[in-house]
Design an enzyme around this catalytic site. Structure first.
Site, PDB file in Angstrom:
ATOM      1  NE  ARG A 263      -3.745  -2.313   0.225  1.00  0.00           N
ATOM      2  CZ  ARG A 263      -3.431  -3.435  -0.435  1.00  0.00           C
ATOM      3  NH1 ARG A 263      -2.384  -3.470  -1.263  1.00  0.00           N
ATOM      4  NH2 ARG A 263      -4.168  -4.504  -0.313  1.00  0.00           N
TER       5      ARG A 263
ATOM      6  CB  SER B 216      -7.968  -0.882   4.984  1.00  0.00           C
ATOM      7  OG  SER B 216      -8.623  -2.089   4.677  1.00  0.00           O
TER       8      SER B 216
ATOM      9  CD  GLU C  38      -4.460   0.722   3.264  1.00  0.00           C
ATOM     10  OE1 GLU C  38      -4.136  -0.167   4.081  1.00  0.00           O
ATOM     11  OE2 GLU C  38      -5.217   0.518   2.295  1.00  0.00           O
TER      12      GLU C  38
HETATM   13  C1  LIG Z   1     -15.386   0.756   0.849  1.00  0.00           C
HETATM   14  C2  LIG Z   1     -13.928   0.848   0.495  1.00  0.00           C
HETATM   15  C3  LIG Z   1     -13.199  -0.300   0.244  1.00  0.00           C
HETATM   16  C4  LIG Z   1     -11.829  -0.229  -0.074  1.00  0.00           C
HETATM   17  N1  LIG Z   1     -11.150  -1.372  -0.328  1.00  0.00           N
HETATM   18  C5  LIG Z   1      -9.839  -1.302  -0.690  1.00  0.00           C
HETATM   19  C6  LIG Z   1      -9.101  -2.495  -0.998  1.00  0.00           C
HETATM   20  O1  LIG Z   1      -9.609  -3.608  -0.942  1.00  0.00           O
HETATM   21  N2  LIG Z   1      -7.809  -2.362  -1.376  1.00  0.00           N
HETATM   22  C7  LIG Z   1      -7.192  -1.157  -1.452  1.00  0.00           C
HETATM   23  O2  LIG Z   1      -6.012  -1.097  -1.819  1.00  0.00           O
HETATM   24  N3  LIG Z   1      -7.864  -0.018  -1.165  1.00  0.00           N
HETATM   25  C8  LIG Z   1      -9.156  -0.066  -0.784  1.00  0.00           C
HETATM   26  N4  LIG Z   1      -9.830   1.083  -0.491  1.00  0.00           N
HETATM   27  C9  LIG Z   1      -9.103   2.376  -0.511  1.00  0.00           C
HETATM   28  C10 LIG Z   1      -9.114   3.100  -1.867  1.00  0.00           C
HETATM   29  O3  LIG Z   1     -10.225   2.720  -2.656  1.00  0.00           O
HETATM   30  C11 LIG Z   1      -7.818   2.866  -2.642  1.00  0.00           C
HETATM   31  O4  LIG Z   1      -6.687   3.325  -1.919  1.00  0.00           O
HETATM   32  C12 LIG Z   1      -7.829   3.577  -4.003  1.00  0.00           C
HETATM   33  O5  LIG Z   1      -6.703   3.169  -4.741  1.00  0.00           O
HETATM   34  C13 LIG Z   1      -7.832   5.087  -3.891  1.00  0.00           C
HETATM   35  O6  LIG Z   1      -8.105   5.606  -5.166  1.00  0.00           O
HETATM   36  P1  LIG Z   1      -8.797   7.013  -5.318  1.00  0.00           P
HETATM   37  O7  LIG Z   1      -8.921   7.338  -6.760  1.00  0.00           O
HETATM   38  O8  LIG Z   1     -10.064   7.063  -4.525  1.00  0.00           O
HETATM   39  O9  LIG Z   1      -7.701   7.964  -4.646  1.00  0.00           O
HETATM   40  P2  LIG Z   1      -7.954   9.180  -3.661  1.00  0.00           P
HETATM   41  O10 LIG Z   1      -8.559   8.686  -2.390  1.00  0.00           O
HETATM   42  O11 LIG Z   1      -8.632  10.274  -4.368  1.00  0.00           O
HETATM   43  O12 LIG Z   1      -6.438   9.603  -3.367  1.00  0.00           O
HETATM   44  C14 LIG Z   1      -5.587   8.724  -2.673  1.00  0.00           C
HETATM   45  C15 LIG Z   1      -4.147   9.181  -2.914  1.00  0.00           C
HETATM   46  O13 LIG Z   1      -3.847   9.007  -4.285  1.00  0.00           O
HETATM   47  C16 LIG Z   1      -3.438  10.226  -4.864  1.00  0.00           C
HETATM   48  N5  LIG Z   1      -3.921  10.288  -6.253  1.00  0.00           N
HETATM   49  C17 LIG Z   1      -5.185  10.117  -6.696  1.00  0.00           C
HETATM   50  N6  LIG Z   1      -5.217  10.262  -8.040  1.00  0.00           N
HETATM   51  C18 LIG Z   1      -3.947  10.534  -8.430  1.00  0.00           C
HETATM   52  C19 LIG Z   1      -3.326  10.803  -9.684  1.00  0.00           C
HETATM   53  N7  LIG Z   1      -4.001  10.847 -10.844  1.00  0.00           N
HETATM   54  N8  LIG Z   1      -1.996  11.049  -9.689  1.00  0.00           N
HETATM   55  C20 LIG Z   1      -1.267  11.037  -8.543  1.00  0.00           C
HETATM   56  N9  LIG Z   1      -1.800  10.790  -7.332  1.00  0.00           N
HETATM   57  C21 LIG Z   1      -3.126  10.540  -7.282  1.00  0.00           C
HETATM   58  C22 LIG Z   1      -4.049  11.314  -3.991  1.00  0.00           C
HETATM   59  O14 LIG Z   1      -3.338  12.530  -4.073  1.00  0.00           O
HETATM   60  C23 LIG Z   1      -3.955  10.677  -2.615  1.00  0.00           C
HETATM   61  O15 LIG Z   1      -2.664  10.842  -2.090  1.00  0.00           O
HETATM   62  C24 LIG Z   1     -11.194   1.041  -0.157  1.00  0.00           C
HETATM   63  C25 LIG Z   1     -11.937   2.209   0.072  1.00  0.00           C
HETATM   64  C26 LIG Z   1     -13.290   2.126   0.402  1.00  0.00           C
HETATM   65  C27 LIG Z   1     -14.056   3.388   0.642  1.00  0.00           C
END
Ligand SMILES: Cc1cc2nc3c(=O)[nH]c(=O)nc-3n(C[C@H](O)[C@H](O)[C@H](O)COP(=O)(O)OP(=O)(O)OC[C@H]3O[C@@H](n4cnc5c(N)ncnc54)[C@H](O)[C@@H]3O)c2cc1C
Length: 318
Positions: free
Chosen positions: A172, A221, A297
């Site tokens: 992660r 998480s 995380e």
């Molecule tokens: C119900 C639920 C279940 C989940 N299950 C999992 C799971 O099983 N496994 C898991 O790994 N995660 C899980 N997550 C967490 C999350 O979905 C992941 O970490 C996901 O990859 C975040 O993507 P996001 O687009 O929402 O990023 P954001 O939450 O918008 O951002 C997260 C980080 O990524 C950066 N970021 C976003 N887009 C870019 C870009 N284009 N360029 C550079 N940096 C960027 C942001 O600046 C920030 O630092 C879960 C979340 C929820 C709400």
């Protein structure tokens, strides 16, 4: 705040002043961005970044499924990538996806093209940009297992290309330089029958429905597991939280999920300070019970609300 907009270079897309971020975050909390940029396309974003005063901070958000945006909002410019960054195409065993594409779309596109190995993306409710930054994964597979390369823009608008090795992926986490805005990624899988892959995706989704509060206002998480996958006798954050007696614990409108105690919930009217504070309560309880210092995380970004600072607190009492 329009004076702030006057300091920003022109774009072909949109720039909105003092725009609330909470409505598009999973937790539904947080203050406003000084400016929200919705670039028209990659050239628009690159030109904006190149012309932007280097002292102005830039934050990029995807689906905001892994962030707590603090109550005082986000300083500078928040970038959200739109449809121009959301294209998904397959070629042989490769999938090319824009950074704004939802992970679930990528898994289904891969499945339909007979490309296996990306099923895990269907369980992550984020975008490809967020997956690259977080090394997102589940059920034993992670972004690092399928990534070939990614393209990004630097804070100065320069275009760079990163190989899988350049990310130095760990659990992660990546060592890709902070400040990069990912715009596109190429993934590679292995051949299989589309029907079989789609079946695995459905099984994975069904499993999550019963084990995680995926319809709540949450950030997934909260704490990374202390040991990376594959470690013998691997410790899980949820178990440590449970053993510390924090299942169901509350602070203001925030609660530790009863269903999966590594998830924090906004039960309705939580502030970001409630959620972050509850997370710190959990960390303290786990440290006291087992000596483990849990690592957040979830990314916590932005400014605390004024009355959450010492000055605000004193002002309230005056
Ligand atoms: C119900 C639920 C279940 C989940 N299950 C999992 C799971 O099983 N496994 C898991 O790994 N995660 C899980 N997550 C967490 C999350 O979905 C992941 O970490 C996901 O990859 C975040 O993507 P996001 O687009 O929402 O990023 P954001 O939450 O918008 O951002 C997260 C980080 O990524 C950066 N970021 C976003 N887009 C870019 C870009 N284009 N360029 C550079 N940096 C960027 C942001 O600046 C920030 O630092 C879960 C979340 C929820 C709400």
């Amino acid at each position: 705040m329009s004076a702030f907009l006057d300091r920003l270079p022109p774009v072909r897309g949109k720039i909105l002043a003092d725009e609330l971020i909470a409505p598009f975050t999973w937790f539904r909390v947080g203050g406003a961005a000084d400016a929200l940029l919705l670039p028209k396309d990659e050239d628009d974003l690159a030109a904006f970044l190149a012309a932007l005063d280097p002292i102005i901070p830039v934050t990029v958000l995807g689906a905001a499924s892994n962030v707590i945006v603090r109550d005082g909002g986000i300083a500078g410019v928040v970038v959200r990538l739109g449809p121009a960054f959301g294209k998904v195409a397959t070629d042989g065993l490769r999938v090319t996806a824009g950074a704004a594409a939802l992970d679930s779309r990528v898994s289904v596109a891969a499945a339909n093209a007979g490309i296996a190995g990306m099923e895990f993306f269907s369980g992550v409710p984020g975008t490809i940009g967020g997956a690259l930054r977080m090394n997102a994964g589940c059920y034993g597979r992670e972004t690092k297992d399928v990534l070939v390369e990614a393209r990004a823009l630097t804070r100065n608008g320069e275009r760079v290309r990163l190989s899988n090795a350049d990310f130095h992926f760990s659990y992660r986490h990546t060592e890709a330089p902070e400040g990069l805005i990912f715009v596109e990624a190429v993934f590679e899988g292995t051949p299989d029958e589309p029907a079989a892959i789609l079946e695995r995706i459905e099984a994975l989704k069904a499993r999550r429905e019963t084990t995680q509060p995926i319809r709540e206002k949450t950030g997934g998480s909260t704490f990374a597991n202390p040991d990376p996958p594959g470690t013998p006798n691997q410790r899980s954050s949820w178990k440590l939280v449970d053993e510390a007696g924090m299942r169901g614990a509350r602070r203001g409108g925030a609660q530790v999920s009863e269903l999966h105690c590594n998830f924090l919930l906004n039960t309705g009217e939580a502030t970001a300070a409630d959620i972050e504070g509850l997370g710190e309560d959990v960390r303290a309880a786990v440290k006291a019970r087992s000596g483990v210092e849990l690592r957040w995380e979830i990314k916590r970004i932005g400014r605390p609300a004024v009355d959450a600072t010492v000055e605000g607190y004193l002002a309230k009492d005056a």
